[in-house]
Design an enzyme around this catalytic site. Structure first.
Site, short mmCIF file in Angstrom:
data_model
loop_
_atom_site.label_atom_id
_atom_site.label_comp_id
_atom_site.label_asym_id
_atom_site.label_seq_id
_atom_site.Cartn_x
_atom_site.Cartn_y
_atom_site.Cartn_z
N SER A 168 5.12 63.78 139.34
CA SER A 168 4.97 63.78 137.77
C SER A 168 6.62 64.17 137.41
CB SER A 168 4.43 65.11 137.25
OG SER A 168 4.20 65.32 135.96
N LYS A 220 1.81 71.82 112.42
CA LYS A 220 2.63 72.87 113.11
C LYS A 220 1.84 73.48 114.25
CE LYS A 220 5.62 76.28 113.99
NZ LYS A 220 7.00 75.81 114.66
#
Length: 341
Positions: A168, A220
């Protein structure tokens, strides 16, 4: 019984005094550290050639006869004198270590180490990064990878050695190297993005507990731990993951154009031998073997930026070490008792 009571009282008083002393030390250290400016630390430089030479000479003294040992030393001294006379300058290899956690905390030291070596390194030198990381936060590993990109952009050859794992975010860093070396059973890949979080909304609702989420901006907050998640929020969150994945794929493809990016960017991992077939690495070799070989023809310097630990950190490490030893000891005893039963 009276003796035992007095002894117990003595132990209690002693323990109380020790706790009081520790508390005072922590308070004093906290006050001192509060006034200390951040960013302090120093660069440690260790010449690894001396380490390899010491290993070799120890073995030679144990194995070789005196006349052969003397002849060997004479030949080495003659070669060193010739090189000095002819002005032969060995290339330099700068060794960095990165042991990554989920936040890529080691980046704080890596950035200073890179700045230091770039003040001297040339295209004739080499940087070797011994990398161990299973990945973590995107922004943390993005910054760490950017530090390595500084080396490559400066035209200094970069070799990345993976002995255990570079997955990763770890592979995001590894792919910047012009050459990637891997141990045969190291773990590589995991070119994907994952995010997970619990949601306690139904539990709160069951106990008649309201949780308010107020936002300004439609996205948001997409998914929350305590609020009620919507399908629209899930879709937006998944969209953000896909966008990040595409950026990750593009980054790896930029530095490893030989890869079939769609084939390997599935989030899968491969052991070193299989990773070589996928061209995730260039060669199967441990960092020990590579550096020992390079030490024959180059001067090798290990760089590590060291920041002085605060009193709280030192106490925390000491307490953690004691707890670890106690737990390991009791676990081993438990395992032995079960085995012998």
């Amino acid at each position: 019984m009276e003796f035992l009571a007095d002894y117990a009282s003595f132990l209690a008083k002693t323990f109380t005094v020790l706790v009081a002393v520790v508390v005072v030390l922590v308070v004093v250290a906290a006050l001192r550290d509060r006034g200390r400016r951040s960013g302090g630390g120093h660069l440690d430089v260790r010449k690894l050639n001396d380490f390899y030479k010491e290993l070799r000479e120890r073995l030679q003294h144990s194995v070789l006869e005196k006349d052969k040992l003397k002849a060997l030393h004479k030949a080495e001294a003659k070669e060193a004198k010739r090189a000095k006379k002819e002005g032969i300058q060995k290339p330099r290899v700068y060794v960095l270590d990165f042991d990554g956690d989920i936040k890529a905390s080691a980046t704080d030291h890596l950035r200073h180490e890179v700045t230091a070596l770039l003040s001297m390194a040339t295209a004739e030198d080499e940087v070797v990064l011994r990398l161990e990381s299973g990945g973590g936060m995107v922004h943390g590993y993005g910054l760490a990878a950017s530090q390595l990109a500084r080396i490559r952009d400066a035209g200094v050859p970069l070799t990345v050695c993976v002995d255990k794992v570079a997955a990763s975010g770890g592979y995001m860093m590894a792919c910047i190297g012009q050459k990637i070396l891997s141990a045969p059973f190291a773990i590589l890949g995991s070119i994907g993005v994952v995010a997970q979080l619990p949601n306690l909304h139904r539990l709160l609702k069951k106990h008649d507990i309201d949780f308010e989420v107020l936002t300004a901006g439609e996205y948001k907050r997409t998914l929350t731990v305590f609020g009620e998640n919507t399908e629209k929020g899930r879709e937006k969150f998944q969209e953000d993951l896909e966008t990040t994945h595409e950026l990750f794929k593009g980054f790896v493809a930029r530095y490893r154009p030989q890869l079939s990016i769609d084939e390997i960017a599935t989030g899968e991992i491969w052991l070193g031998q299989a990773a070589l077939g996928k061209q995730l690495v260039d060669e199967l070799q441990t960092s020990d073997e590579y550096l020992a070989t390079r030490a024959r023809v180059a001067d090798i310097y290990q760089l590590s930026f060291v920041r002085k630990k605060t009193m709280q950190e030192r106490l925390g490490v000491s307490v953690s070490a004691v707890i670890d030893r106690v737990l390991v000891t009791w676990w081993e005893r438990l395992g032995r008792s079960r085995f012998w039963q």
